[in-house]
Design a protein around this motif. Structure first.
Motif, PDB file in Angstrom:
ATOM      1  N   HIS A 251       0.832  -1.203   0.000  1.00 17.29           N
ATOM      2  CA  HIS A 251       0.000   0.000   0.000  1.00 17.29           C
ATOM      3  C   HIS A 251       0.867   1.253   0.000  1.00 17.29           C
ATOM      4  O   HIS A 251       1.906   1.320   0.662  1.00 17.29           O
ATOM      5  CB  HIS A 251      -0.907   0.000   1.238  1.00 17.29           C
ATOM      6  N   GLU A 263      -8.745   0.957   1.148  1.00 16.32           N
ATOM      7  CA  GLU A 263      -8.403   0.345  -0.127  1.00 16.32           C
ATOM      8  C   GLU A 263      -9.680  -0.109  -0.827  1.00 16.32           C
ATOM      9  O   GLU A 263     -10.753  -0.197  -0.227  1.00 16.32           O
ATOM     10  CB  GLU A 263      -7.459  -0.842   0.063  1.00 16.32           C
ATOM     11  N   SER A 268      -7.705   5.190  -4.349  1.00 14.98           N
ATOM     12  CA  SER A 268      -6.827   4.516  -3.385  1.00 14.98           C
ATOM     13  C   SER A 268      -5.643   3.875  -4.109  1.00 14.98           C
ATOM     14  O   SER A 268      -5.670   3.678  -5.323  1.00 14.98           O
ATOM     15  CB  SER A 268      -7.598   3.456  -2.599  1.00 14.98           C
ATOM     16  N   TYR A 269      -4.609   3.561  -3.334  1.00  9.58           N
ATOM     17  CA  TYR A 269      -3.413   2.898  -3.862  1.00  9.58           C
ATOM     18  C   TYR A 269      -3.263   1.584  -3.103  1.00  9.58           C
ATOM     19  O   TYR A 269      -2.660   1.529  -2.040  1.00  9.58           O
ATOM     20  CB  TYR A 269      -2.184   3.785  -3.711  1.00  9.58           C
ATOM     21  N   ASP A 270      -3.868   0.514  -3.646  1.00  8.39           N
ATOM     22  CA  ASP A 270      -4.006  -0.745  -2.938  1.00  8.39           C
ATOM     23  C   ASP A 270      -2.728  -1.577  -2.956  1.00  8.39           C
ATOM     24  O   ASP A 270      -1.976  -1.569  -3.941  1.00  8.39           O
ATOM     25  CB  ASP A 270      -5.107  -1.591  -3.580  1.00  8.39           C
ATOM     26  N   HIS A 272      -1.289  -5.008  -3.740  1.00  6.73           N
ATOM     27  CA  HIS A 272      -1.806  -5.988  -4.695  1.00  6.73           C
ATOM     28  C   HIS A 272      -0.674  -6.831  -5.268  1.00  6.73           C
ATOM     29  O   HIS A 272       0.497  -6.433  -5.229  1.00  6.73           O
ATOM     30  CB  HIS A 272      -2.551  -5.294  -5.850  1.00  6.73           C
ATOM     31  N   ALA A 301      -7.794  -4.300  -8.134  1.00  8.53           N
ATOM     32  CA  ALA A 301      -7.029  -3.392  -7.281  1.00  8.53           C
ATOM     33  C   ALA A 301      -6.989  -2.019  -7.934  1.00  8.53           C
ATOM     34  O   ALA A 301      -7.115  -1.886  -9.156  1.00  8.53           O
ATOM     35  CB  ALA A 301      -5.611  -3.916  -7.058  1.00  8.53           C
ATOM     36  N   SER A 303      -4.864   1.624  -8.406  1.00  8.39           N
ATOM     37  CA  SER A 303      -3.703   2.495  -8.289  1.00  8.39           C
ATOM     38  C   SER A 303      -4.185   3.860  -8.760  1.00  8.39           C
ATOM     39  O   SER A 303      -3.950   4.283  -9.871  1.00  8.39           O
ATOM     40  CB  SER A 303      -2.530   1.995  -9.131  1.00  8.39           C
TER      41      SER A 303
END
Length: 320
Positions: A251, A263, A268-270, A272, A301, A303
């Motif tokens: 993350h 997330e 969001s910036y998951d 993954h 996911a 980004s």
């Protein structure tokens, strides 16, 4: 617009003009049979000007900055199987026209986010050193390791002024930041037809001083995951070839105060892990075909935007 003549009424316009003139020189010195030293320097001269029109026109006068960025590095071949290296250097990065002159509005969950540039942004400057080496364990296996540290001043980033819609972000300069980390890699030929590549990076980034946003001090830098790891298997057997790879990214934060821990939502910036596979075949000399399956596990996911779902591509390659 690809064709400006198709443009109708606009609510505002932004124009920026930047020129960077650079000169770089480097010398390679064989200090001994085993030691090679590299000395270099880069000179950058940056100039910019711009304007914006929203109701009225605002002109931003020309300004400039000059930087000399030296660098020194050394490579030492300790043994036939071991090579050591180290370097130190300074860096310079000018803000982009987008950083300085534009204002944009993008949709987010629950409303919009406005991002404003700052025509008075100053260039980033950095100081970096690193040390590492390459070690051949066997004739078919090699590992690499690097430790590095970078100190930044005038770091350009987005400050979240209002976090709830309608949200507002401003591009500003932060006083000081530090990035340090370790990068590890390994390559091994497992059999005559199969090769393994693996890598791992640990990134420790932190804001050190920031009077414009005190709550960001001590927090991780934005867009900076703590861990990145990956591996790839590559096969070649006769006319057949193939690869299987996976990459994990932890993350990362969009806000300088690291408040966006959620997330699975747009923006969001998951954390993954993505897998990709490819299979190829050489039908004849100069004629190759391949099929690739990207994200075969259909991992979902974000980004900031949603990453591509499972997809398949096919190609034919002809060489003469």
């Amino acid at each position: 617009w690809g064709n400006p003549d198709t443009r109708t009424a606009v609510t505002g316009s932004y124009n920026g003009y930047s020129t960077t003139t650079s000169f770089f020189s480097q010398d390679e010195i064989d200090a001994t049979e085993a030691l090679t030293v590299y000395l270099g320097a880069r000179l950058d001269n940056w100039e910019t000007r711009g304007d914006s029109t929203v109701a009225t026109t605002t002109l931003y006068p020309k300004r400039s900055a000059t930087a000399i960025s030296p660098k020194a590095s050394a490579v030492y071949r300790a043994t036939e199987a071991t090579t050591l290296r180290a370097s130190f250097g300074r860096s310079f990065r000018a803000p982009t026209n987008e950083d300085m002159y534009t204002t944009s509005v993008t949709p987010i969950t629950g409303g919009t986010r406005t991002t404003r540039g700052d025509p008075d942004l100053q260039p980033e400057r950095g100081r970096t050193w690193e040390a590492g080496g390459e070690f051949r364990i066997t004739g078919n296996t090699k590992i690499t390791a690097t430790y590095y540290e970078t100190r930044l001043s005038n770091l350009i980033y987005l400050k979240q002024v209002v976090t709830t819609p309608p949200a507002l972000s401003l591009r500003i300069n932060a006083a000081k930041a530090r990035i340090r980390g370790i990068e590890l890699g390994a390559t091994s030929r497992l059999t005559s037809w199969l090769e393994l590549d693996a890598n791992y990076a640990y990134i420790d980034s932190v804001m050190l001083e920031n009077a414009a946003d005190p709550l960001s001090v001590g927090k991780r830098l934005t867009d900076s995951p703590r861990n990145i790891a990956g591996f790839a298997l590559t096969a070649q057997q006769g006319a057949w070839s193939g690869s299987l790879s996976a990459r994990h990214v932890s993350h990362s934060f969009f806000t300088a105060q690291n408040t966006d821990a959620v997330e699975g939502v747009p923006g969001s910036y998951d954390a993954h892990t993505m897998v990709n596979a490819r299979l190829g075949y050489e039908f004849a000399k100069g004629v190759k075909g391949a099929v690739a399956i990207n994200n075969p596990l259909n991992t979902k996911a974000y980004s900031y935007f949603l990453l591509p779902s499972r997809n398949v591509t096919a190609e034919m390659e002809f060489s003469f």
